[in-house]
Write an enzyme that holds these catalytic residues in place. Structure first.
Site, mmCIF file in Angstrom:
data_model
loop_
_atom_site.group_PDB
_atom_site.id
_atom_site.type_symbol
_atom_site.label_atom_id
_atom_site.label_comp_id
_atom_site.label_asym_id
_atom_site.label_seq_id
_atom_site.Cartn_x
_atom_site.Cartn_y
_atom_site.Cartn_z
ATOM 1 N N GLY A 101 -17.111 -4.968 10.306
ATOM 2 C CA GLY A 101 -16.081 -4.654 9.316
ATOM 3 C C GLY A 101 -16.461 -5.043 7.897
ATOM 4 O O GLY A 101 -15.833 -4.595 6.938
ATOM 5 N N ASP A 148 -10.331 2.930 1.727
ATOM 6 C CA ASP A 148 -10.630 2.258 3.005
ATOM 7 C C ASP A 148 -11.453 3.170 3.926
ATOM 8 O O ASP A 148 -12.487 2.759 4.460
ATOM 9 C CB ASP A 148 -9.339 1.859 3.727
ATOM 10 C CG ASP A 148 -8.747 0.572 3.173
ATOM 11 O OD1 ASP A 148 -9.484 -0.211 2.555
ATOM 12 O OD2 ASP A 148 -7.528 0.352 3.372
ATOM 13 N N LYS A 156 0.806 -1.228 0.000
ATOM 14 C CA LYS A 156 0.000 0.000 0.000
ATOM 15 C C LYS A 156 0.842 1.283 0.000
ATOM 16 O O LYS A 156 0.416 2.295 -0.541
ATOM 17 C CB LYS A 156 -0.956 0.012 1.203
ATOM 18 C CG LYS A 156 -2.114 -0.969 1.049
ATOM 19 C CD LYS A 156 -3.124 -0.815 2.173
ATOM 20 C CE LYS A 156 -4.263 -1.807 2.005
ATOM 21 N NZ LYS A 156 -5.322 -1.619 3.015
HETATM 22 P P1 NDP Z 1 -1.517 -2.447 11.103
HETATM 23 O O1 NDP Z 1 -0.602 -3.600 11.309
HETATM 24 O O2 NDP Z 1 -1.085 -1.283 10.264
HETATM 25 O O3 NDP Z 1 -1.911 -1.844 12.561
HETATM 26 C C1 NDP Z 1 -2.324 -2.698 13.604
HETATM 27 C C2 NDP Z 1 -2.814 -1.874 14.802
HETATM 28 O O4 NDP Z 1 -3.346 -2.799 15.766
HETATM 29 C C3 NDP Z 1 -1.718 -1.088 15.526
HETATM 30 O O5 NDP Z 1 -2.237 0.118 16.015
HETATM 31 C C4 NDP Z 1 -1.340 -2.030 16.685
HETATM 32 O O6 NDP Z 1 -0.847 -1.346 17.822
HETATM 33 C C5 NDP Z 1 -2.691 -2.597 17.036
HETATM 34 N N1 NDP Z 1 -2.604 -3.877 17.734
HETATM 35 C C6 NDP Z 1 -2.390 -5.106 17.186
HETATM 36 N N2 NDP Z 1 -2.394 -6.036 18.165
HETATM 37 C C7 NDP Z 1 -2.608 -5.377 19.326
HETATM 38 C C8 NDP Z 1 -2.729 -5.801 20.691
HETATM 39 N N3 NDP Z 1 -2.633 -7.090 21.029
HETATM 40 N N4 NDP Z 1 -2.968 -4.870 21.634
HETATM 41 C C9 NDP Z 1 -3.085 -3.556 21.298
HETATM 42 N N5 NDP Z 1 -2.982 -3.087 20.035
HETATM 43 C C10 NDP Z 1 -2.745 -3.995 19.066
HETATM 44 O O7 NDP Z 1 -2.870 -3.079 10.564
HETATM 45 P P2 NDP Z 1 -4.007 -2.368 9.658
HETATM 46 O O8 NDP Z 1 -4.233 -1.001 10.189
HETATM 47 O O9 NDP Z 1 -3.675 -2.537 8.230
HETATM 48 O O10 NDP Z 1 -5.269 -3.310 9.958
HETATM 49 C C11 NDP Z 1 -5.956 -3.261 11.198
HETATM 50 C C12 NDP Z 1 -7.232 -4.091 11.100
HETATM 51 O O11 NDP Z 1 -8.131 -3.478 10.179
HETATM 52 C C13 NDP Z 1 -7.001 -5.529 10.580
HETATM 53 O O12 NDP Z 1 -7.819 -6.380 11.345
HETATM 54 C C14 NDP Z 1 -7.491 -5.473 9.157
HETATM 55 O O13 NDP Z 1 -8.011 -6.722 8.721
HETATM 56 C C15 NDP Z 1 -8.614 -4.460 9.282
HETATM 57 N N6 NDP Z 1 -8.957 -3.823 8.009
HETATM 58 C C16 NDP Z 1 -10.253 -3.910 7.595
HETATM 59 C C17 NDP Z 1 -10.654 -3.337 6.422
HETATM 60 C C18 NDP Z 1 -12.073 -3.459 6.023
HETATM 61 O O14 NDP Z 1 -12.394 -3.126 4.886
HETATM 62 N N7 NDP Z 1 -12.968 -3.917 6.896
HETATM 63 C C19 NDP Z 1 -9.709 -2.597 5.561
HETATM 64 C C20 NDP Z 1 -8.365 -2.518 6.105
HETATM 65 C C21 NDP Z 1 -8.008 -3.134 7.282
HETATM 66 P P3 NDP Z 1 0.744 -1.074 18.029
HETATM 67 O O15 NDP Z 1 1.038 0.160 17.226
HETATM 68 O O16 NDP Z 1 0.863 -0.864 19.492
HETATM 69 O O17 NDP Z 1 1.471 -2.291 17.529
#
Ligand code: NDP
Length: 285
Positions: free
Chosen positions: A248, A105, A69
């Site tokens: 979602g 998105d 992306k």
């Molecule tokens: P990223 O990897 O860019 O970001 C993940 C985020 O989740 C970070 O803020 C991370 O925090 C946090 N996180 C993950 N695990 C934990 C935990 N155990 N405790 C606290 N915080 C946590 O992922 P994306 O932003 O690309 O995707 C996020 C979600 O959105 C996914 O589930 C994806 O499938 C969904 N999504 C859905 C879409 C839709 O159309 N419905 C489109 C795009 C994404 P930290 O910074 O602290 O690591």
């Protein structure tokens, strides 16, 4: 007779479980269009050639997913406002060989909030869990839509502050960052809560964002970006308190609807796309 098919698709790795093609193909069939959506595994080392392939094949557009992306930006000719503000591209439109990057998105999320939940973010107070790519897209669109306040709550301070700085620079919007340390209690004056983390995503379906809704108002709209499973632990908790929820799937369908409309210039058959996606996800583990 015209046997030439128009091509769109998705580049990613891993990509095999990405269900977007199912809903786009169903939409093309319903609209009577001889178009194909190809779900193509492309590694980072081949992204430049793959984008060149979009030009060579005259593909009408392409979606990008993990890990392309951000990396795709240098191979495109232009970014629109959403892609520039978010700093990532999930949809490319081929305008006669000129490739324009967009990000649908956040717009998909917003369209779902308005259409499926009947909620207008203008003047509303929002809390967003997470600060990754989905959070940047959702946060940008909420602020552009006139949210009165956006509180970004994230585990990693560095990522949280970077994202808030990025959102502030892009939109000038009213927003704050709070470190997620222990249970986060959603404030009583919150109108919208969105989980933009990957907590609860398959296969970790029992995982649950560490939040308390005890002080939140009964009319709080609770949204989840996670679409597999559609009904996450967070949404179950909200439902048990009688709060309205948005899954979602809604965001996923509407980003596809917007993509269909950008590529074909036609109104998308939304109901067909939603049904196809629900059936596809119902078949997932
Ligand atoms: P990223 O990897 O860019 O970001 C993940 C985020 O989740 C970070 O803020 C991370 O925090 C946090 N996180 C993950 N695990 C934990 C935990 N155990 N405790 C606290 N915080 C946590 O992922 P994306 O932003 O690309 O995707 C996020 C979600 O959105 C996914 O589930 C994806 O499938 C969904 N999504 C859905 C879409 C839709 O159309 N419905 C489109 C795009 C994404 P930290 O910074 O602290 O690591």
């Amino acid at each position: 007779m015209d046997y030439k098919a128009e091509l769109v698709g998705c580049f990613g790795r891993p990509v095999a479980e990405n269900p977007t093609g199912v809903m786009q193909e169903a939409a093309f069939a319903a609209a009577g269009l001889n178009w194909r959506y190809l779900t193509i595994e492309v590694g980072p080392e081949n992204l430049r050639d793959a984008v060149q392939g979009v030009r060579a094949f005259g593909m009408r557009g392409i979606n990008l997913t993990i890990p392309h992306k951000v990396a795709v930006i240098e191979y495109l000719d232009e970014l629109n406002e959403a892609a520039r503000l978010i700093g990532a591209v999930n949809t490319v439109v081929n305008r006669n060989g000129w490739l324009v990057g967009d990000n649908t998105d956040g717009k998909g999320f917003l369209r779902g909030v308005r259409t499926d939940a009947g909620f207008d973010p203008r003047g509303k107070r929002a809390v967003m869990l997470g600060a990754g790519g989905a959070a940047r897209a959702i946060g940008t669109e909420l602020l552009l839509a006139g949210a009165a306040d956006l509180l970004v709550v994230n585990r990693s301070v560095e990522r949280g502050e970077t994202t808030v700085g990025h959102l502030r620079k892009g939109t000038g919007g009213p927003l704050r960052f709070e470190r997620w340390d222990g249970t986060f209690t959603v404030p009583a004056d919150t109108d919208l809560l969105v989980n933009a983390t990957s907590i609860g995503l398959f296969p970790n379906v029992e995982a649950m964002p560490d939040v308390s809704l005890d002080r939140a108002p009964a009319k709080l709209l609770v949204c989840d970006a996670v679409f597999n499973p559609a009904v996450t632990g967070l949404l179950k908790l909200a439902r048990s308190k009688g709060m309205p929820v948005l899954d979602g799937l809604s965001m996923l369908v509407y980003q596809g609807v917007i993509g269909f409309e950008l590529w074909t210039g036609q109104r998308a058959p939304e109901a067909v796309m939603k049904k196809a996606l629900q059936e596809a996800l119902g078949a997932l583990p």
